[in-house]
Design a protein around this motif. Structure first.
Motif, PDB file in Angstrom:
ATOM      1  N   THR A  22     -16.239 -29.857 -22.244  1.00 35.36           N
ATOM      2  CA  THR A  22     -15.100 -30.464 -21.544  1.00 35.36           C
ATOM      3  C   THR A  22     -13.760 -29.949 -22.037  1.00 35.36           C
ATOM      4  N   GLY A  23     -13.702 -29.401 -23.265  1.00 35.84           N
ATOM      5  CA  GLY A  23     -12.393 -28.994 -23.779  1.00 35.84           C
ATOM      6  C   GLY A  23     -12.338 -27.634 -24.434  1.00 35.84           C
ATOM      7  N   ASP A  24     -13.429 -26.865 -24.370  1.00 34.13           N
ATOM      8  CA  ASP A  24     -13.435 -25.561 -25.034  1.00 34.13           C
ATOM      9  C   ASP A  24     -14.389 -24.636 -24.283  1.00 34.13           C
ATOM     10  N   ALA A  25     -14.279 -23.346 -24.593  1.00 31.91           N
ATOM     11  CA  ALA A  25     -15.146 -22.357 -23.945  1.00 31.91           C
ATOM     12  C   ALA A  25     -15.224 -21.123 -24.815  1.00 31.91           C
ATOM     13  N   SER A  26     -16.247 -20.310 -24.546  1.00 32.32           N
ATOM     14  CA  SER A  26     -16.404 -19.064 -25.288  1.00 32.32           C
ATOM     15  C   SER A  26     -17.226 -18.100 -24.456  1.00 32.32           C
ATOM     16  N   ILE A  27     -16.858 -16.820 -24.503  1.00 32.31           N
ATOM     17  CA  ILE A  27     -17.720 -15.782 -23.959  1.00 32.31           C
ATOM     18  C   ILE A  27     -18.807 -15.546 -24.995  1.00 32.31           C
ATOM     19  N   ILE A  28     -20.062 -15.666 -24.583  1.00 35.29           N
ATOM     20  CA  ILE A  28     -21.156 -15.542 -25.542  1.00 35.29           C
ATOM     21  C   ILE A  28     -21.116 -14.160 -26.192  1.00 35.29           C
ATOM     22  N   GLY A  29     -21.229 -14.169 -27.513  1.00 29.92           N
ATOM     23  CA  GLY A  29     -21.080 -12.956 -28.316  1.00 29.92           C
ATOM     24  C   GLY A  29     -19.865 -13.036 -29.205  1.00 29.92           C
ATOM     25  N   ASN A  30     -18.951 -13.965 -28.875  1.00 29.00           N
ATOM     26  CA  ASN A  30     -17.790 -14.229 -29.722  1.00 29.00           C
ATOM     27  C   ASN A  30     -18.096 -15.382 -30.667  1.00 29.00           C
ATOM     28  N   GLU A  31     -17.510 -15.353 -31.850  1.00 29.28           N
ATOM     29  CA  GLU A  31     -17.691 -16.438 -32.797  1.00 29.28           C
ATOM     30  C   GLU A  31     -16.894 -17.657 -32.344  1.00 29.28           C
ATOM     31  N   LYS A  69      -5.772 -24.491 -23.072  1.00 25.72           N
ATOM     32  CA  LYS A  69      -6.091 -23.864 -24.351  1.00 25.72           C
ATOM     33  C   LYS A  69      -6.340 -22.386 -24.078  1.00 25.72           C
ATOM     34  N   PHE A  70      -5.570 -21.510 -24.728  1.00 19.79           N
ATOM     35  CA  PHE A  70      -5.696 -20.079 -24.510  1.00 19.79           C
ATOM     36  C   PHE A  70      -6.407 -19.435 -25.702  1.00 19.79           C
ATOM     37  N   LYS A  71      -7.355 -18.543 -25.398  1.00 19.00           N
ATOM     38  CA  LYS A  71      -8.131 -17.881 -26.446  1.00 19.00           C
ATOM     39  C   LYS A  71      -8.334 -16.415 -26.080  1.00 19.00           C
ATOM     40  N   ASN A  72      -8.179 -15.543 -27.064  1.00 20.27           N
ATOM     41  CA  ASN A  72      -8.535 -14.142 -26.871  1.00 20.27           C
ATOM     42  C   ASN A  72     -10.010 -13.960 -27.176  1.00 20.27           C
TER      43      ASN A  72
END
Length: 299
Positions: A107-116, A7-10
């Motif tokens: 297990t299936g997602d991630a986020s840099i804290i500060g992003n919605e 899963k790719f996320k900007n």
């Protein structure tokens, strides 16, 4: 077809720069068809995060239940082990990546804290990271051990127990540190008190009498060797999430320990099939606990 999906996320990093993160997780077919032996990377693909092809988040490897894929069954029963209480929530990883920021992953997602994020589990985790001061916990752990200093490979794994994510066993709501990963190895963190020091046979006997999910079992060298689910947890899960077609069938004699047969029989006597099918999980949970108290006393 690859057995690992990406899963790719900007995301915007701590410096305001847009970076692409890649989150890797095993395909559903791996779990349902037991394909873990097809690729050694599968057990590590449970929310592993990469930036520019470099891994920056290291979740704990998939840990198998005792007996699953023959796990643990050939070890000597007198082998000494440390058993840590297994909490019934969901896994959340926290990692500090220099020049990027704090990354939280499930297990299936991630986020840099500060992003919605639109992921409920990410958002519940971030809520509790703030509430329970997980950043300080992480940095204290980082500075408490010389080997970890200056590392960008430390991932701390927590169990999140949140009221918006009910499970089979009711736990104290909060963010519970359970282990950390460093240089490819998982190290346990104490969960609700000291671990039980015993043998494999000892923990196999102990688990029969507990009323929580079970244990994460390490050898005395600190290697995670298997997890162990309690008969109480497995029985409650089977009944609580089962419709009348399941609970009123003969399948319980194959799925449950003999000790729990009277609970099924109590439910059949005191509830009608249609009534059971109309009940939600909370009501079925209450029915199981009521049956347990009737059959065995206590709380």
């Amino acid at each position: 077809m690859s057995l690992i999906k990406s899963k790719f996320k900007n995301q915007v990093d701590r410096n305001g720069k847009v970076v692409e993160i890649e989150v890797r997780k095993y395909q559903r077919s791996v779990f349902y068809n037991n394909l873990w032996d097809k690729d050694p990377a599968l057990v590590k693909s449970r929310g592993a995060v990469f930036i520019g092809g470099e891994q920056v988040v290291y979740p704990m490897d998939k840990c198998f239940n005792f007996g699953e894929n023959n796990t643990g069954v050939n070890l000597p029963k007198d082998k000494k082990v440390l058993a840590f209480k297994k909490l019934n929530g969901y896994m959340l990883n926290l990692t500090h990546v220099p020049n990027v920021g704090w990354i939280v992953s499930t297990t299936g997602d991630a986020s840099i804290i500060g992003n919605e994020s639109t992921n409920d589990f990410i958002n519940m985790g971030i809520e509790y990271i703030d509430k329970f001061e997980a950043f300080s916990y992480y940095m204290d752990l980082l500075h408490s051990q010389e080997d970890l200093l200056g590392s960008d490979m430390l991932t701390v794994t927590f169990e999140v127990c949140h009221p918006n994510d009910p499970h089979i066993v009711v736990e104290e709501f909060g963010l519970h540190p359970i282990c950390y990963q460093f240089n490819g190895k998982t190290y346990p963190l104490e969960v609700e008190g000291e671990p039980i020091e015993t043998t494999i046979q000892g923990i196999l006997d102990i688990v029969k009498g507990v009323k929580h999910e079970g244990f994460m079992v390490y050898d005395i060298e600190g290697n995670l060797i298997f997890k162990l689910k309690s008969p109480f947890y497995l029985s409650k899960k089977w009944i609580q999430r089962g419709g009348s077609k399941k609970v009123w069938s003969g399948a319980y004699k194959e799925r449950l320990d003999e000790e729990y047969y009277p609970i099924v029989q109590y439910i059949r006597v005191n509830y009608k099939k249609l009534e059971w099918d109309e009940m939600g999980e909370d009501d079925k949970s209450e029915a199981f606990l009521k049956a347990y108290q009737y059959c065995y006393g206590g709380n």
